[in-house]
Design a protein around this motif. Structure first.
Motif, PDB file in Angstrom:
ATOM      1  N   PRO A 126       0.824  -1.216   0.000  1.00 28.66           N
ATOM      2  CA  PRO A 126       0.000   0.000   0.000  1.00 28.66           C
ATOM      3  C   PRO A 126       0.854   1.261   0.000  1.00 28.66           C
ATOM      4  N   ASP A 127       0.340   2.303  -0.635  1.00 28.47           N
ATOM      5  CA  ASP A 127       0.995   3.597  -0.470  1.00 28.47           C
ATOM      6  C   ASP A 127       0.270   4.454   0.563  1.00 28.47           C
ATOM      7  N   LEU A 128      -0.830   3.912   1.129  1.00 24.35           N
ATOM      8  CA  LEU A 128      -1.494   4.552   2.264  1.00 24.35           C
ATOM      9  C   LEU A 128      -2.134   3.476   3.135  1.00 24.35           C
ATOM     10  N   ILE A 129      -1.858   3.564   4.446  1.00 19.61           N
ATOM     11  CA  ILE A 129      -2.544   2.742   5.441  1.00 19.61           C
ATOM     12  C   ILE A 129      -3.329   3.675   6.340  1.00 19.61           C
ATOM     13  N   ILE A 130      -4.612   3.414   6.499  1.00 20.46           N
ATOM     14  CA  ILE A 130      -5.481   4.211   7.365  1.00 20.46           C
ATOM     15  C   ILE A 130      -5.775   3.391   8.613  1.00 20.46           C
ATOM     16  N   GLU A 131      -5.475   3.946   9.785  1.00 27.47           N
ATOM     17  CA  GLU A 131      -5.707   3.234  11.044  1.00 27.47           C
ATOM     18  C   GLU A 131      -6.576   4.075  11.967  1.00 27.47           C
ATOM     19  N   THR A 132      -7.662   3.492  12.480  1.00 31.58           N
ATOM     20  CA  THR A 132      -8.420   4.149  13.543  1.00 31.58           C
ATOM     21  C   THR A 132      -8.036   3.502  14.863  1.00 31.58           C
ATOM     22  N   GLY A 133      -7.760   4.363  15.855  1.00 27.26           N
ATOM     23  CA  GLY A 133      -7.265   3.881  17.139  1.00 27.26           C
ATOM     24  C   GLY A 133      -5.753   3.913  17.170  1.00 27.26           C
ATOM     25  N   ILE A 134      -5.186   4.739  18.057  1.00 23.58           N
ATOM     26  CA  ILE A 134      -3.723   4.888  18.144  1.00 23.58           C
ATOM     27  C   ILE A 134      -3.178   4.307  19.437  1.00 23.58           C
ATOM     28  N   ALA A 135      -3.842   4.593  20.559  1.00 23.07           N
ATOM     29  CA  ALA A 135      -3.374   4.139  21.880  1.00 23.07           C
ATOM     30  C   ALA A 135      -1.904   4.530  22.089  1.00 23.07           C
ATOM     31  N   HIS A 136      -1.020   3.540  22.330  1.00 22.23           N
ATOM     32  CA  HIS A 136       0.389   3.834  22.575  1.00 22.23           C
ATOM     33  C   HIS A 136       1.203   3.981  21.286  1.00 22.23           C
ATOM     34  N   GLY A 137       0.593   3.698  20.156  1.00 23.92           N
ATOM     35  CA  GLY A 137       1.270   3.925  18.874  1.00 23.92           C
ATOM     36  C   GLY A 137       1.992   2.739  18.280  1.00 23.92           C
ATOM     37  N   GLY A 138       1.940   1.582  18.934  1.00 27.22           N
ATOM     38  CA  GLY A 138       2.679   0.432  18.433  1.00 27.22           C
ATOM     39  C   GLY A 138       2.269   0.006  17.041  1.00 27.22           C
ATOM     40  N   SER A 139       0.969   0.064  16.749  1.00 23.42           N
ATOM     41  CA  SER A 139       0.511  -0.336  15.426  1.00 23.42           C
ATOM     42  C   SER A 139       0.963   0.653  14.355  1.00 23.42           C
ATOM     43  N   LEU A 140       0.977   1.940  14.685  1.00 24.30           N
ATOM     44  CA  LEU A 140       1.485   2.941  13.726  1.00 24.30           C
ATOM     45  C   LEU A 140       2.963   2.695  13.429  1.00 24.30           C
ATOM     46  N   ILE A 141       3.733   2.422  14.474  1.00 24.52           N
ATOM     47  CA  ILE A 141       5.160   2.142  14.284  1.00 24.52           C
ATOM     48  C   ILE A 141       5.353   0.880  13.457  1.00 24.52           C
ATOM     49  N   PHE A 142       4.550  -0.138  13.743  1.00 20.90           N
ATOM     50  CA  PHE A 142       4.608  -1.375  12.981  1.00 20.90           C
ATOM     51  C   PHE A 142       4.313  -1.123  11.498  1.00 20.90           C
ATOM     52  N   SER A 143       3.216  -0.423  11.217  1.00 18.23           N
ATOM     53  CA  SER A 143       2.858  -0.143   9.822  1.00 18.23           C
ATOM     54  C   SER A 143       3.937   0.667   9.129  1.00 18.23           C
ATOM     55  N   SER A 144       4.459   1.670   9.817  1.00 18.84           N
ATOM     56  CA  SER A 144       5.507   2.499   9.225  1.00 18.84           C
ATOM     57  C   SER A 144       6.756   1.686   8.928  1.00 18.84           C
ATOM     58  N   SER A 145       7.117   0.780   9.832  1.00 15.87           N
ATOM     59  CA  SER A 145       8.313  -0.040   9.608  1.00 15.87           C
ATOM     60  C   SER A 145       8.118  -0.973   8.418  1.00 15.87           C
ATOM     61  N   MET A 146       6.910  -1.485   8.243  1.00 17.89           N
ATOM     62  CA  MET A 146       6.629  -2.328   7.084  1.00 17.89           C
ATOM     63  C   MET A 146       6.683  -1.520   5.790  1.00 17.89           C
ATOM     64  N   LEU A 147       6.201  -0.286   5.829  1.00 15.89           N
ATOM     65  CA  LEU A 147       6.270   0.569   4.639  1.00 15.89           C
ATOM     66  C   LEU A 147       7.723   0.885   4.287  1.00 15.89           C
ATOM     67  N   GLU A 148       8.567   1.007   5.310  1.00 15.12           N
ATOM     68  CA  GLU A 148      10.001   1.207   5.063  1.00 15.12           C
ATOM     69  C   GLU A 148      10.597  -0.008   4.359  1.00 15.12           C
ATOM     70  N   LEU A 149      10.256  -1.196   4.836  1.00 12.44           N
ATOM     71  CA  LEU A 149      10.765  -2.414   4.212  1.00 12.44           C
ATOM     72  C   LEU A 149      10.252  -2.545   2.774  1.00 12.44           C
ATOM     73  N   ASN A 150       8.985  -2.203   2.562  1.00  5.75           N
ATOM     74  CA  ASN A 150       8.452  -2.230   1.201  1.00  5.75           C
ATOM     75  C   ASN A 150       9.231  -1.289   0.290  1.00  5.75           C
ATOM     76  N   ALA A 151       9.515  -0.077   0.795  1.00  8.01           N
ATOM     77  CA  ALA A 151      10.252   0.903  -0.008  1.00  8.01           C
ATOM     78  C   ALA A 151      11.647   0.400  -0.356  1.00  8.01           C
ATOM     79  N   MET A 152      12.282  -0.304   0.579  1.00 12.86           N
ATOM     80  CA  MET A 152      13.623  -0.846   0.338  1.00 12.86           C
ATOM     81  C   MET A 152      13.619  -1.923  -0.739  1.00 12.86           C
ATOM     82  N   SER A 153      12.431  -2.543  -0.956  1.00 12.56           N
ATOM     83  CA  SER A 153      12.348  -3.632  -1.932  1.00 12.56           C
ATOM     84  C   SER A 153      11.603  -3.206  -3.200  1.00 12.56           C
ATOM     85  N   GLY A 154      11.541  -1.901  -3.444  1.00  9.73           N
ATOM     86  CA  GLY A 154      10.931  -1.410  -4.673  1.00  9.73           C
ATOM     87  C   GLY A 154       9.493  -0.979  -4.544  1.00  9.73           C
TER      88      GLY A 154
END
Length: 254
Positions: free
Chosen positions: A75-103
């Protein structure tokens, strides 16, 4: 035949698919998995995990499943409702970083929405190494102005993934589905978390506004009756066995 040949890989994938189907039909293992979830709920099991230093409040099985989806969908956009401590946002962002590294998409973002973003959580998220892909919106996920802001961010995106994990009452989740599920692109997913509430004992959530008959799963069932473009990907819950999202992994088919 070489162990790592394309044919061997196809044979392995076929075998795995058959095993997953069998688990989905195994009423004993399904029952055992539900009972395990009931027992660990007493100990707040899902609160005991983090992603890159931030609490994520999910079953490890669901984290792995979402990882597979993000890697596959790119995805080039992930929409998340509910942030709490932010772990899911960090997780999604880290996956987007890995995706970017692989094209994958180089400018992919995750947009997180919460009615109350605590100052200490916001500060920790903004200071995290994965923060550069994260946008946070404070406000109700079903407020008209918030929905409009998210729709603007989704406009023109090639691939959009939606994760719903805020207030778990029927009316709220249904409103979220009506607002955000249509932004899901074909072959991507709208994932509704905590549908498992419907499968828990009636007295499991006495201190919450949701419970049996009034939860994310009942909202999902109602939404699906009106939206044939989405189908429940049963293979995911059959594979995980332990998941907060039974009937909640919705794939957009057209």
């Amino acid at each position: 035949m070489a162990e790592d040949s394309p044919r061997a890989h196809r044979d392995f994938q076929t075998e795995v698919a058959q095993e997953i189907e069998e688990m989905g039909r195994d009423v004993d293992v399904q029952s055992l998995s539900r009972q395990w979830m009931v027992e660990t709920l007493k100990h707040k099991y899902t609160y005991h995990f983090s992603w890159m230093g931030r609490p994520i409040i999910q079953f490890p099985q669901d984290i792995l499943a979402v990882q597979e989806i993000i890697w596959s969908v790119k995805p080039d956009l992930i929409i998340e409702t509910g942030i709490a401590h932010g772990g899911s946002l960090i997780f999604s962002s880290s996956m987007l970083e890995l995706n970017a590294m692989s094209g994958g998409p180089q400018d992919a973002q995750v947009v997180g929405i919460d009615i109350d973003i605590r100052a200490h959580n916001r500060a920790a998220i903004e200071a995290h190494p994965m923060a550069r892909r994260i946008v946070m919106i404070e406000g109700s996920s079903v407020a008209a102005e918030v929905i409009s802001e998210v729709k603007l961010k989704a406009a023109g995106k090639r691939s959009v993934l939606v994760l719903l994990d805020s207030n778990h009452t029927h009316d709220h989740v249904l409103a979220e589905l009506d607002a955000y599920a249509p932004l899901t692109t074909v072959d991507s997913y709208c994932i509704v978390f905590d549908t498992a509430i419907e499968d828990m004992p009636a007295d499991a959530f006495r201190d919450r506004p949701w419970g049996k008959g009034n939860n994310a799963k009942t909202a999902t069932w109602e939404f699906l009756r009106r939206h044939p473009e989405f189908e429940v990907d049963k293979s995911i819950q059959h594979r995980l066995l332990i998941t907060v999202g039974p009937d909640g992994y919705l794939k957009r088919m057209y």
